[in-house]
Structure formats: structure tokens, C-alpha cells
Design an enzyme around this catalytic site. Structure first.
Site, PDB file in Angstrom:
ATOM      1  N   ASP A   4      14.614  92.621 135.551  1.00 47.21           N
ATOM      2  CA  ASP A   4      16.041  92.639 135.283  1.00 47.21           C
ATOM      3  C   ASP A   4      16.456  94.104 135.119  1.00 47.21           C
ATOM      4  O   ASP A   4      15.606  94.981 134.924  1.00 47.21           O
ATOM      5  CB  ASP A   4      16.326  91.832 134.018  1.00 47.21           C
ATOM      6  CG  ASP A   4      17.760  91.939 133.557  1.00 47.21           C
ATOM      7  OD1 ASP A   4      18.662  91.670 134.371  1.00 47.21           O
ATOM      8  OD2 ASP A   4      17.974  92.326 132.396  1.00 47.21           O
TER       9      ASP A   4
ATOM     10  N   ASP B  95      19.942  95.666 133.384  1.00 44.58           N
ATOM     11  CA  ASP B  95      20.581  96.042 132.116  1.00 44.58           C
ATOM     12  C   ASP B  95      19.813  95.446 130.942  1.00 44.58           C
ATOM     13  O   ASP B  95      19.639  94.227 130.868  1.00 44.58           O
ATOM     14  CB  ASP B  95      22.023  95.540 132.089  1.00 44.58           C
ATOM     15  CG  ASP B  95      22.867  96.135 133.200  1.00 44.58           C
ATOM     16  OD1 ASP B  95      23.337  97.263 133.029  1.00 44.58           O
ATOM     17  OD2 ASP B  95      23.029  95.467 134.240  1.00 44.58           O
TER      18      ASP B  95
ATOM     19  N   ASP C  94      15.224  90.362 129.573  1.00 44.26           N
ATOM     20  CA  ASP C  94      15.607  90.421 128.153  1.00 44.26           C
ATOM     21  C   ASP C  94      16.532  89.289 127.751  1.00 44.26           C
ATOM     22  O   ASP C  94      17.105  89.327 126.657  1.00 44.26           O
ATOM     23  CB  ASP C  94      16.275  91.770 127.842  1.00 44.26           C
ATOM     24  CG  ASP C  94      17.672  91.875 128.451  1.00 44.26           C
ATOM     25  OD1 ASP C  94      17.858  91.445 129.604  1.00 44.26           O
ATOM     26  OD2 ASP C  94      18.574  92.397 127.775  1.00 44.26           O
TER      27      ASP C  94
END
Length: 220
Positions: free
Chosen positions: A12, A14, A171
Site C-alpha cells: 500500500d 499512504d 496499514d
């Protein structure tokens, strides 16, 4: 491959590879100012990140006084314009990212990014930080007609990287769900833009620093 168990490591963007909170919060607050709304603290914007800029804007409006009819669609182009013009002012790789990528490169592993950010913005951001050319593919929220938590972006990543055993690092619950639905193991980072403790995301493993990633993957 030197016996390393994964051919592909996907990330991922960001909150996983990059700490982009400062620039995203600035874009949200610039857009809220168009409606004479007070700025939000970065800590308030943090859990809004992960499902794309339009969702982030909607949550920012909700947190600052409500979402008037048509406001999201009306303000979204201005948010994108501002963010594109200030995309890498504060954004930086999280500690250990570059060393982890170096380690994976040395093992012959293909690395990739799968993000819900628009692909063009993801490429611009990664390019501005000299990371775009390190990725075998970059898949954005508009690349394959589906976004995480759909497994389709993960499946596209594997196909574009030439196939092989893959793992995905993220996240958010959307990252974990996309990986699970695609049938690949997931690793959560505890330092990302979390809306809950990393241990509650349902990932197969959790790391607290990127220095832990390559040794962990080597053991799996």
C-alpha cells in the site's frame, strides 16, 4: 531467488510506504477553507486516509460541520488540484523503507504498489521521491475498475509482475481484506494511518519497523 519464499512483495502507499499525512491534511484543510470551515488537526485527518481522496474529503466535511448536498462533487476537483500541486512537500518514506527495498532488490524480488489513490497521483508522488522506477507496477484506485478491499487490484499486481508467490503489506482493514480475498498473506504496519490497533486488522503478521520486513518474509 536465493531461496527467498516470495517472488512479489506488494505495498500500500499512504501510511505504509510513505508518510503522506502532512500533505493530505493540507489538501483537506485547503478545501475546507473554501467553505470557511476551520482546519482539522492532522490527528483528525489520519484515520480518514485509505479509501481514496473523495472519501477523505467527505469525512473531512463530516468532521468539520456536515456534508451539504453536492459539496463532495463540487469540492473534489479543487482538492485534487491543490494536492497535485503540493504532493511531496512533507511526504517521505517511512524509516527503513529504502533499505527494505534494497534488500528485496538484492534477492531478485519484484516490488509493486497497490493503492486506492489515483494512479496518476501515485506515480507523481513516487516519482517525486525517486521510488517510482523501483516498482514493477503501480496500480491505483482507477487502474483496474476496482479498489481495495476488492481482490482485483492484488490479482492485477500478481499478473503484471509475471506471477509467483506474493505477499501484501498495508496499514488498513482494506489492505488486509484485499489480500485475504486474493489468497495472499498480509503484513500490517503498526505505524500507519490506523483506525484501530494493528493487531486488530486481521493481518497474518504485524511489523513495527521496516527493518523487520525482509527477515520476517524470509521465515515464512
Amino acid at each position: 531467488m536465493n531461496g527467498f519464499p516470495f517472488a512479489i512483495v506488494g505495498f500500500d502507499l499512504d501510511g505504509t510506504l510513505l508518510d503522506t499525512l502532512g500533505d493530505l491534511a493540507a489538501a483537506v484543510n485547503h478545501t475546507l477553507a473554501q467553505m470557511d470551515r476551520a482546519p482539522l488537526a492532522e490527528a483528525a485527518v489520519r484515520p480518514m486516509i485509505g479509501r481514496g481522496a473523495k472519501h477523505m474529503l467527505e469525512e473531512g466535511l463530516r468532521a468539520s460541520g456536515g456534508v451539504p448536498d453536492g459539496a463532495v462533487e463540487g469540492l473534489y476537483p479543487e482538492l485534487l488540484r491543490f494536492y497535485e500541486a503540493h504532493i511531496a512537500v512533507h511526504s517521505r518514506p517511512f524509516p527503513g523503507v529504502v533499505a527494505a527495498l534494497d534488500g528485496l532488490d538484492a534477492l531478485g524480488v519484484r516490488t509493486a504498489v497497490v493503492t486506492n489513490k489515483l494512479e496518476g497521483l501515485a506515480r507523481q508522488l513516487l516519482g517525486g521521491l525517486d521510488l517510482a522506477d523501483r516498482m514493477a507496477t503501480i496500480i491505483g484506485g482507477d487502474t483496474v475498475g476496482a479498489r481495495k478491499p476488492s481482490p482485483e487490484p492484488i490479482r492485477a499486481m500478481i499478473e503484471r509482475c509475471g506471477g509467483g508467490r506474493a505477499v501484501f503489506i498495508g496499514d488498513s482493514i482494506y489492505d488486509v481484506m484485499a489480500a485475504k480475498h486474493a489468497g495472499v498473506p498480509s503484513v500490517a504496519v503498526s505505524f500507519g494511518f490506523l483506525d484501530r490497533p494493528a493487531g486488530e486488522l486481521g493481518a497474518d503478521h504485524v511489523i513495527d519497523h521496516f527493518d523487520e520486513l525482509v527477515p520476517l518474509l524470509a521465515r515464512l
